[in-house]
Design a protein around this motif. Structure first.
Motif, PDB file in Angstrom:
ATOM      1  N   PHE A 271      77.974  41.195  16.708  1.00 33.67           N
ATOM      2  CA  PHE A 271      76.715  40.797  17.339  1.00 33.67           C
ATOM      3  C   PHE A 271      76.042  41.986  18.013  1.00 33.67           C
ATOM      4  CE2 PHE A 271      77.775  36.419  16.568  1.00 33.67           C
ATOM      5  CZ  PHE A 271      76.538  35.795  16.543  1.00 33.67           C
ATOM      6  N   ALA A 272      76.841  42.880  18.599  1.00 34.21           N
ATOM      7  CA  ALA A 272      76.250  44.068  19.210  1.00 34.21           C
ATOM      8  C   ALA A 272      75.546  44.919  18.160  1.00 34.21           C
ATOM      9  CB  ALA A 272      77.336  44.884  19.917  1.00 34.21           C
ATOM     10  N   TYR A 273      76.116  45.016  16.961  1.00 31.75           N
ATOM     11  CA  TYR A 273      75.470  45.764  15.886  1.00 31.75           C
ATOM     12  C   TYR A 273      74.166  45.084  15.465  1.00 31.75           C
ATOM     13  CZ  TYR A 273      74.335  47.293  11.192  1.00 31.75           C
ATOM     14  OH  TYR A 273      73.652  47.741  10.083  1.00 31.75           O
ATOM     15  N   GLY A 274      74.211  43.779  15.232  1.00 30.70           N
ATOM     16  CA  GLY A 274      72.997  43.078  14.823  1.00 30.70           C
ATOM     17  C   GLY A 274      71.882  43.176  15.854  1.00 30.70           C
ATOM     18  N   LEU A 275      72.263  43.232  17.129  1.00 29.88           N
ATOM     19  CA  LEU A 275      71.285  43.339  18.210  1.00 29.88           C
ATOM     20  C   LEU A 275      70.969  44.782  18.588  1.00 29.88           C
ATOM     21  CD1 LEU A 275      72.665  40.576  20.622  1.00 29.88           C
ATOM     22  CD2 LEU A 275      70.594  40.423  19.227  1.00 29.88           C
ATOM     23  N   SER A 276      71.586  45.738  17.931  1.00 30.55           N
ATOM     24  CA  SER A 276      71.441  47.132  18.343  1.00 30.55           C
ATOM     25  C   SER A 276      69.977  47.562  18.311  1.00 30.55           C
ATOM     26  CB  SER A 276      72.276  48.044  17.446  1.00 30.55           C
ATOM     27  OG  SER A 276      71.847  47.966  16.096  1.00 30.55           O
ATOM     28  N   TRP A 277      69.637  48.438  19.234  1.00 31.39           N
ATOM     29  CA  TRP A 277      68.237  48.835  19.392  1.00 31.39           C
ATOM     30  C   TRP A 277      67.705  49.532  18.140  1.00 31.39           C
ATOM     31  CZ3 TRP A 277      67.082  53.983  18.974  1.00 31.39           C
ATOM     32  CH2 TRP A 277      68.140  54.880  19.129  1.00 31.39           C
ATOM     33  N   GLY A 278      68.549  50.283  17.430  1.00 33.75           N
ATOM     34  CA  GLY A 278      68.084  50.968  16.226  1.00 33.75           C
ATOM     35  C   GLY A 278      67.684  49.998  15.128  1.00 33.75           C
ATOM     36  N   VAL A 279      68.457  48.931  14.961  1.00 37.68           N
ATOM     37  CA  VAL A 279      68.137  47.919  13.956  1.00 37.68           C
ATOM     38  C   VAL A 279      66.883  47.155  14.363  1.00 37.68           C
ATOM     39  CG1 VAL A 279      68.937  45.788  12.876  1.00 37.68           C
ATOM     40  CG2 VAL A 279      70.511  47.719  13.132  1.00 37.68           C
TER      41      VAL A 279
END
Length: 500
Positions: A171-179
């Motif tokens: 979830f942290a990856y999906g919500l990451s600012w870069g994405v």
């Protein structure tokens, strides 16, 4: 007999104990319960299967697809597109869809986009676009590709860290600012790079070297600089295997060769200039001296590593794969490449998160107690950081009612643009572009290179009257006469009536 006597002698009905054992009063509920129990058991089994840990990556990816798609679609429906990129890529894919060259008139009349950036992977979207010609297809495809990259990140995190920490990292990856910033920047070809990188690096973590090479090799078709990234993945495999295996060596050679050919032969051949136009951005005189101020480089690097991995990714060799992208950006003298805006950091997100997944198991068994404690709490911490940052990032708009409200000027603007006939030539700025590239020939405002378009469609200037905007049009095309076709929804449309 009086009533009391009748009751005492049982004339009014069977005694209570008889009623309690009467089959007529007990069989129906028992039968109903008997029918319900198998249904409840089946429902429990289905819920148990759907909640199985192996399905976590699927649900996580599906959740983010819906979130990314809703955000992208409503930004399009409200005419809130922030750049001309959606129009550029639609023109390229439209060319592929009709078995023609990917000509992008927005980059200049007759410009073949392969002479600007080498992204032949876009042809993958051509069949779908041919069936459903709409820029929404590009936005939905990008949402699907970004969401697809969530799958290997979540799966790898769960395999190496456990279910709950794995979900936190996913979830942290999906919500990451870069994405999130990339999703908000309309469409870009790097959407294809994210799943390729994520699956390749997941395969590296699993020791599946052939799969890693196969996932990394197509990066050369996504964008010209990613050939070097593919070579970095080959070098990473060599580091992990500690031997010169043929496949990773071949990937290193293939990636570097593909990049050299793309920069030196393919792109110059398509653009007709005999060179790669972006070399000039590597230095004031085409040199390779760093252009970025040290403070800006440190700021961007900390943003890439700190809220996403708590700097623990520095303990993983997977971070090697991020160096080519950071390298060309920091060498550039164009400030647009230096910061944390737009889509430039999206390709770094799967790299740093999977580097975190690689580093955490070793940190958990560190000889230093504080490192073990830090590693234990880090998955929850990066998830919390991603959620906190999301309050100021694009996905936060999903909680605002204004996101789903079509402004009243949008239907008026669309009706005005609909008056432009299919196949016409149009000079336009950002707001009307994505409503026109699917059915007309669109040029960028001020870059028609001597062509007088049939129509001009621009956002109404705040500092100019419509009459003054019409005068600006006449000044750009002195040999033609334009008249006002309409003024609606914040747009002005002019029509060419004659040409000398």
């Amino acid at each position: 007999m009086d009533t009391a006597a009748a009751t005492a002698t049982g004339d009014s009905g069977p005694p209570p104990e008889a009623a309690a054992t009467d089959p007529a009063t007990t069989d129906a509920p028992r039968a109903a319960a008997g029918h319900l129990r198998p249904s409840l058991r089946r429902l429990r089994r289905t819920a148990h299967r759907l909640g199985a840990p192996r399905l976590d990556p699927y649900w996580t990816a599906a959740f983010f697809f819906v979130a990314f798609a809703v955000l992208s679609v409503f930004r399009f429906l409200t005419m809130s597109n922030s750049s001309w990129d959606l129009g550029i890529f639609e023109q390229a894919i439209r060319g592929y869809a009709h078995l023609q060259a990917p000509v992008v008139d927005l980059k200049g009349p007759g410009t073949n986009v392969l002479g600007d950036h080498f992204s032949p992977v876009l042809v993958v979207l051509a069949p779908l676009y041919r069936l459903f010609p709409s820029p929404l297809n590009l936005l939905l495809a990008q949402a699907a590709l970004f969401a697809l990259s969530v799958f290997p990140v979540t799966r790898a995190a769960a395999r190496h860290l456990g279910r709950l920490p794995g979900l936190a990292v996913g979830f942290a990856y999906g919500l990451s600012w870069g994405v999130q910033k990339a999703i908000d920047f309309d469409f870009h070809e790097i959407a294809f790079a994210l799943p390729l990188l994520a699956f390749a690096l997941e395969a590296v973590l699993r020791g599946r070297w052939t799969a890693a090479v196969c996932w990394a090799a197509p990066l050369v078709l996504v964008k010209e600089d990613l050939g070097v990234t593919a070579a970095a993945i080959g070098a990473l495999v060599l580091i992990r295997t500690r031997r010169a295996a043929p496949l990773p060596v071949a990937l290193v050679v293939f990636g570097l060769t593909a990049a050299a050919l793309t920069f030196g032969v393919i792109i110059p051949g398509f653009n007709g200039s005999g060179s790669y136009d972006y070399w000039s951005k590597l230095g004031a005189d085409g040199g390779a001296a760093p252009g970025i101020p040290l403070g800006t480089a440190l700021h961007t690097t900390l943003w890439v590593l700190l809220p996403t991995t708590g700097l623990l990714a520095l303990r993983s060799p997977l971070l090697l794969v991020a160096l080519p992208t950071l390298g060309w950006r920091f060498l550039s003298h164009d400030p647009h490449y230096w910061g944390i805006d737009w889509h430039y950091n999206a390709v770094l997100m799967p790299v740093v998160f999977l580097a975190l997944v690689d580093a955490l198991p070793r940190a958990r068994v560190s000889a230093r107690p504080w490192v073990r404690a830090y590693a234990h709490h880090l998955p929850a911490a990066v998830a919390a950081a991603a959620l906190a940052l999301t309050t100021t990032l694009p996905l936060s708009r999903l909680t605002e009612s204004a996101t789903y409200r079509i402004p009243p000027d949008v239907p008026a603007a669309e009706r005005l643009l609909a008056r432009i006939p299919d196949g016409a030539s149009v000079e336009a700025d950002i707001r009307p572009i994505s409503r026109l590239t699917g059915r007309t020939r669109v040029f960028w405002l001020g870059d028609t290179r001597g062509i007088s378009p049939d129509y001009i469609a621009v956002q109404r200037p705040t500092d100019r009257t419509p009459r003054q905007a019409l005068a600006d049009t006449a000044a750009r095309h002195p040999g033609s006469t334009y008249v006002m076709l309409g003024d609606a929804g914040g747009l002005l449309v002019f029509h060419r009536t004659s040409a000398s």
